[in-house]
Design an enzyme around this catalytic site. Structure first.
Site, short mmCIF file in Angstrom:
data_model
loop_
_atom_site.label_atom_id
_atom_site.label_comp_id
_atom_site.label_asym_id
_atom_site.label_seq_id
_atom_site.Cartn_x
_atom_site.Cartn_y
_atom_site.Cartn_z
N HIS A 214 -44.43 74.26 38.62
CA HIS A 214 -43.18 74.05 39.36
C HIS A 214 -43.29 74.60 40.79
CE1 HIS A 214 -38.60 73.34 38.82
NE2 HIS A 214 -38.94 73.18 40.09
N ARG B 91 -38.14 66.75 37.14
CA ARG B 91 -37.73 67.66 36.08
C ARG B 91 -38.47 67.33 34.79
NH1 ARG B 91 -36.26 70.56 39.48
NH2 ARG B 91 -34.17 71.35 39.90
P1 NDP Z 1 -31.23 63.41 46.09
O1 NDP Z 1 -29.98 63.71 45.36
O2 NDP Z 1 -31.27 63.50 47.57
O3 NDP Z 1 -31.69 61.91 45.71
C1 NDP Z 1 -31.68 61.43 44.42
C2 NDP Z 1 -32.16 59.98 44.43
O4 NDP Z 1 -32.26 59.50 43.09
C3 NDP Z 1 -31.22 59.05 45.18
O5 NDP Z 1 -31.96 58.08 45.89
C4 NDP Z 1 -30.46 58.35 44.03
O6 NDP Z 1 -30.01 57.05 44.33
C5 NDP Z 1 -31.54 58.27 42.97
N1 NDP Z 1 -30.94 58.13 41.64
C6 NDP Z 1 -30.12 58.99 41.00
N2 NDP Z 1 -29.77 58.50 39.79
C7 NDP Z 1 -30.38 57.30 39.68
C8 NDP Z 1 -30.40 56.30 38.68
N3 NDP Z 1 -29.70 56.42 37.54
N4 NDP Z 1 -31.12 55.19 38.93
C9 NDP Z 1 -31.81 55.03 40.07
N5 NDP Z 1 -31.84 55.93 41.07
C10 NDP Z 1 -31.13 57.06 40.87
O7 NDP Z 1 -32.36 64.32 45.45
P2 NDP Z 1 -33.60 65.00 46.16
O8 NDP Z 1 -34.47 63.95 46.72
O9 NDP Z 1 -33.15 66.12 47.04
O10 NDP Z 1 -34.31 65.69 44.88
C11 NDP Z 1 -34.69 64.94 43.75
C12 NDP Z 1 -35.04 65.88 42.61
O11 NDP Z 1 -36.28 66.51 42.86
C13 NDP Z 1 -34.09 67.05 42.40
O12 NDP Z 1 -32.91 66.67 41.70
C14 NDP Z 1 -34.94 68.02 41.61
O13 NDP Z 1 -34.78 67.77 40.24
C15 NDP Z 1 -36.37 67.67 42.04
N6 NDP Z 1 -37.01 68.75 42.80
C16 NDP Z 1 -38.19 69.25 42.33
C17 NDP Z 1 -38.84 70.23 43.05
C18 NDP Z 1 -40.15 70.77 42.59
O14 NDP Z 1 -40.66 71.72 43.17
N7 NDP Z 1 -40.76 70.20 41.57
C19 NDP Z 1 -38.29 70.76 44.29
C20 NDP Z 1 -37.06 70.16 44.69
C21 NDP Z 1 -36.45 69.18 43.95
P3 NDP Z 1 -28.87 56.81 45.45
O15 NDP Z 1 -29.53 57.17 46.74
O16 NDP Z 1 -28.58 55.37 45.35
O17 NDP Z 1 -27.73 57.72 45.10
C1 OXD Z 2 -35.31 72.39 43.23
C2 OXD Z 2 -36.52 72.87 42.58
O1 OXD Z 2 -34.48 71.74 42.59
O2 OXD Z 2 -37.17 73.78 43.12
O3 OXD Z 2 -35.16 72.68 44.43
O4 OXD Z 2 -36.91 72.35 41.54
#
Ligand code: NDP
Ligand code: OXD
Length: 310
Positions: free
Chosen positions: A273, A225
């Site tokens: 994006h 993000r």
């Molecule tokens: P998940 O919710 O599956 O995973 C999030 C990960 O981040 C987990 O491993 C979590 O740890 C970790 N995390 C969260 N908060 C913290 C913190 N404070 N400190 C350390 N680690 C932390 O998310 P996804 O993998 O599905 O997606 C990640 C992000 O990617 C989305 O939220 C979105 O913003 C972005 N995205 C971007 C896209 C694009 O096209 N650019 C497309 C899709 C998503 P734990 O496992 O321990 O809970």
């Molecule tokens: C998502 C994205 O969160 O597209 O899936 O950014």
């Protein structure tokens, strides 16, 4: 059962209404702006809803994010408390993110921007880089996407490491967890990939302090993000040469304003994006399946934890 759909563009809303209606026979799917009886709406399917949209529906059972992140839903200050939020995730989204991360990690690793500059000058300039095992790629966030990205770069031969909130075991990846291990994780990351969710704790994480902890010449890939990044700190770190290059897919304001310095910066690659946009037909199938499961059982696998923020 009534489903109300909202995306920022009306034509996209109309498309989603149509494909969801086809997949939910017997349900009523309509554009949020066309809802005449808010009390009938049980589900909202949204991307970037407007403030107060959800508060209009007193009988909302769940909100579906058309995407993996839920930050765009939680941004609504009038969001009714306690309504479950369902993410849209799956193999299609994960595969696309694997491809994006592999592409840009390899691009930085092989110094393609410099190679392309040499081509533009008709300069036969051979760039010799270390082999992948001698390059460390760190992935922040080890959820669906981060774990897949880390596994992918490990599969390409890089020395892969990842950081998350709770401890993880991922074959081929050195894992670090929590604030205590953050500095050890960062030290030695030649290429840093951000796949954290946007929460109060992660906003602004890509800042001057973090850049200073990376080795000189490190590259940044932000595909999570825009607000994870402090834009001016990146520009300063690039201008000082401490950070060599950055690939940015996400921005504070999207579309990225035409006068933003990122567009023309020689060390920045901007993508709009697109790191991982789920195939809409696949996404519609997943959303319809999740809605049916939720309606039947009161829960589903892809529920987010709104209190945690992801
Ligand atoms: P998940 O919710 O599956 O995973 C999030 C990960 O981040 C987990 O491993 C979590 O740890 C970790 N995390 C969260 N908060 C913290 C913190 N404070 N400190 C350390 N680690 C932390 O998310 P996804 O993998 O599905 O997606 C990640 C992000 O990617 C989305 O939220 C979105 O913003 C972005 N995205 C971007 C896209 C694009 O096209 N650019 C497309 C899709 C998503 P734990 O496992 O321990 O809970
Ligand atoms: C998502 C994205 O969160 O597209 O899936 O950014």
């Amino acid at each position: 059962m009534t489903v109300a759909v909202h995306l920022p563009l009306a034509e996209k809303t109309d498309w989603w209404v149509k494909v969801l209606q086809e997949r939910l026979p017997g349900w009523t799917v309509e554009s949020m702006s066309a809802v005449a009886k808010p009390e009938d709406v049980s589900y909202a399917v949204v991307w970037r809803p407007r403030t107060g949209d959800m508060a209009r529906f007193p009988n909302l059972k769940a909100i579906v994010s058309i995407g993996a992140g839920i930050d765009h839903v939680l941004a609504d200050e009038q969001l009714p408390l306690g309504v479950p939020i369902i993410r849209t995730v799956g193999a299609d989204l994960t595969q696309r993110m694997r491809e994006y991360v592999a592409l840009h990690v390899l691009r930085h690793h092989r110094d393609m921007p410099r190679q392309l500059r040499a081509q533009a000058e008709r300069d036969w300039h051979a760039i010799v880089v270390p082999v992948a095992p001698n390059r460390t790629v760190g992935v922040m966030g080890l959820g669906n996407l981060g774990a897949a990205a880390a596994t992918t770069v490990a599969g390409l031969g890089f020395s892969a490491r990842g950081w998350s909130r709770s401890a993880k075991t991922i074959p081929g990846v050195d894992t670090y967890a929590g604030a205590d291990q953050f500095d050890s994780f960062l030290a030695g990351c030649d290429i840093l990939v951000n796949l954290l969710p946007l929460t109060d704790r992660t906003a602004g994480v890509l800042n001057a302090e973090l850049f200073a902890r990376l080795p000189a010449g490190a590259c940044i890939i932000n595909c999570a993000r825009g607000p994870h990044l402090v834009d001016d700190d990146l520009l300063a770190a690039l201008d000082s040469g401490h950070i060599k290059q950055a690939t940015l897919d996400v921005f504070h304001q999207e579309p990225l304003p035409a006068d933003h310095p990122f567009w023309g910066h020689p060390a920045i690659t901007v993508t709009p994006h697109v790191a991982s946009q789920i195939d809409p037909l696949t996404g519609a199938g997943l959303i319809a399946a999740n809605l049916k499961t939720f309606e039947e059982t009161g829960t589903c696998e892809d529920l987010a934890d709104a209190a945690r923020g992801y």
